[in-house]
Design a protein around this motif. Sequence first.
Motif, mmCIF file in Angstrom:
data_model
loop_
_atom_site.group_PDB
_atom_site.id
_atom_site.type_symbol
_atom_site.label_atom_id
_atom_site.label_comp_id
_atom_site.label_asym_id
_atom_site.label_seq_id
_atom_site.Cartn_x
_atom_site.Cartn_y
_atom_site.Cartn_z
ATOM 1 N N ASN A 78 5.575 -17.761 23.481
ATOM 2 C CA ASN A 78 5.494 -16.368 23.938
ATOM 3 C C ASN A 78 6.753 -15.559 23.662
ATOM 4 N N LEU A 79 7.363 -15.800 22.516
ATOM 5 C CA LEU A 79 8.477 -14.945 22.102
ATOM 6 C C LEU A 79 7.958 -13.568 21.707
ATOM 7 N N PHE A 80 8.780 -12.566 21.842
ATOM 8 C CA PHE A 80 8.461 -11.197 21.424
ATOM 9 C C PHE A 80 7.121 -10.726 21.996
ATOM 10 N N ASN A 81 6.978 -10.918 23.316
ATOM 11 C CA ASN A 81 5.761 -10.474 24.025
ATOM 12 C C ASN A 81 4.487 -11.064 23.442
ATOM 13 N N GLY A 82 4.575 -12.284 22.961
ATOM 14 C CA GLY A 82 3.387 -12.962 22.477
ATOM 15 C C GLY A 82 3.026 -12.681 21.037
ATOM 16 N N ASP A 83 3.870 -11.993 20.287
ATOM 17 C CA ASP A 83 3.592 -11.746 18.867
ATOM 18 C C ASP A 83 3.697 -13.081 18.125
ATOM 19 N N LYS A 84 2.538 -13.635 17.724
ATOM 20 C CA LYS A 84 2.513 -14.982 17.165
ATOM 21 C C LYS A 84 3.297 -15.090 15.861
ATOM 22 N N ALA A 85 3.149 -14.132 14.985
ATOM 23 C CA ALA A 85 3.843 -14.198 13.695
ATOM 24 C C ALA A 85 5.355 -14.187 13.885
ATOM 25 N N LEU A 86 5.848 -13.243 14.722
ATOM 26 C CA LEU A 86 7.282 -13.182 14.973
ATOM 27 C C LEU A 86 7.769 -14.439 15.691
ATOM 28 N N GLY A 87 6.965 -14.916 16.644
ATOM 29 C CA GLY A 87 7.351 -16.106 17.397
ATOM 30 C C GLY A 87 7.416 -17.346 16.524
ATOM 31 N N ASP A 88 6.403 -17.527 15.665
ATOM 32 C CA ASP A 88 6.401 -18.681 14.764
ATOM 33 C C ASP A 88 7.587 -18.637 13.807
ATOM 34 N N ASN A 89 7.871 -17.441 13.293
ATOM 35 C CA ASN A 89 9.003 -17.301 12.370
ATOM 36 C C ASN A 89 10.329 -17.594 13.061
ATOM 37 N N MET A 90 10.458 -17.123 14.290
ATOM 38 C CA MET A 90 11.699 -17.373 15.020
ATOM 39 C C MET A 90 11.864 -18.849 15.333
ATOM 40 N N ASN A 91 10.809 -19.526 15.782
ATOM 41 C CA ASN A 91 10.910 -20.965 16.057
ATOM 42 C C ASN A 91 11.266 -21.743 14.799
ATOM 43 N N ALA A 92 10.690 -21.346 13.671
ATOM 44 C CA ALA A 92 11.028 -21.997 12.402
ATOM 45 C C ALA A 92 12.497 -21.758 12.062
ATOM 46 N N PHE A 93 12.969 -20.532 12.275
ATOM 47 C CA PHE A 93 14.366 -20.198 12.000
ATOM 48 C C PHE A 93 15.299 -21.003 12.903
ATOM 49 N N LEU A 94 14.949 -21.116 14.183
ATOM 50 C CA LEU A 94 15.773 -21.878 15.120
ATOM 51 C C LEU A 94 15.914 -23.331 14.682
ATOM 52 N N ASN A 95 14.807 -23.924 14.250
ATOM 53 C CA ASN A 95 14.843 -25.335 13.880
ATOM 54 C C ASN A 95 15.508 -25.564 12.522
ATOM 55 N N GLU A 96 15.393 -24.608 11.641
ATOM 56 C CA GLU A 96 16.091 -24.719 10.360
ATOM 57 C C GLU A 96 17.597 -24.626 10.537
ATOM 58 N N ASN A 97 18.028 -23.935 11.583
ATOM 59 C CA ASN A 97 19.456 -23.723 11.832
ATOM 60 C C ASN A 97 19.893 -24.377 13.147
ATOM 61 N N SER A 98 19.208 -25.428 13.549
ATOM 62 C CA SER A 98 19.415 -26.006 14.877
ATOM 63 C C SER A 98 20.842 -26.509 15.097
ATOM 64 N N GLN A 99 21.432 -27.160 14.101
ATOM 65 C CA GLN A 99 22.783 -27.680 14.297
ATOM 66 C C GLN A 99 23.809 -26.553 14.423
ATOM 67 N N ALA A 100 23.660 -25.514 13.620
ATOM 68 C CA ALA A 100 24.572 -24.372 13.717
ATOM 69 C C ALA A 100 24.436 -23.682 15.074
ATOM 70 N N ILE A 101 23.198 -23.543 15.551
ATOM 71 C CA ILE A 101 22.963 -22.913 16.853
ATOM 72 C C ILE A 101 23.544 -23.769 17.969
#
Length: 248
Positions: A189-212
């Motif tokens: 439920n990121l970005f008020n439930g916007d699935k496309a934005l939420g999926d992209n953000m979760n993918a971005f978080l995991n691609e950059n997990s060590q840096a984060i």
Amino acid sequence: MFGIAFTVIIIGLIVSAQALFPEDPVPCKFGDGKCIAKFVNSLFSRRSGEADPSLNLRRLDPLKVHRIVIEQPSDSGVGLTLNFTDNLMYGIKDLRVVGVKGFGKNLSEPHSLKMVGKTLSLVGPYKINGKVLILPISGSGNSNITMSNTKSVVRLSGQPLEKDGETYLDVTDLKLNMKAESISFQFANLFNGDKALGDNMNAFLNENSQAIYQETRAALERAFRGLFFGLIKGVFAHRPYAKLFQEE
């Protein structure tokens, strides 16, 4: 992130295991790191599922985590406020203490615990607002943060405190160092439930997990230190230090 919670659990196990039967002999001598590690690990194994009334101890896995607040300055690469409420921590049953130093008769010497864990997950409601690297992030719902193959060292220091004719360990400082081989994020439920934005953000978080993780590591450790420091002091204030161990 999870290391200080482990310290509270470990010390609490040692103290609470004796609370119900205060006249029973304690298991380890002063400073016997191998014995302390073996004793604590046996309690983890015994309490991996349901509570153990005979030890007056509650269930460890999952462990209830009522509230954690992570605040990272906005001028950093990851600037955000992240709240966890009524979460559950899974994986405590597989935690193992592999090294213990200190806990001898000299209360002023430093004490340390070295621990390893297989998979540790914090699961439950969250609320987040801020930015991650170059991207804004906001949302609330349920989350799952999982760390794999963790290694942590927790260092405690304190001083003797005389009270009612007995000597207690007054914990004055706590430091944590923790590393994870990998970490994964899943925020629903990121970005008020916007699935496309939420999926992209979760993918971005995991691609950059060590840096984060590296960007937020200090904030995570501060949050857990603030949450549990008082509890650790309370554990040692509950029982005279000499009564936690066998005499030589």
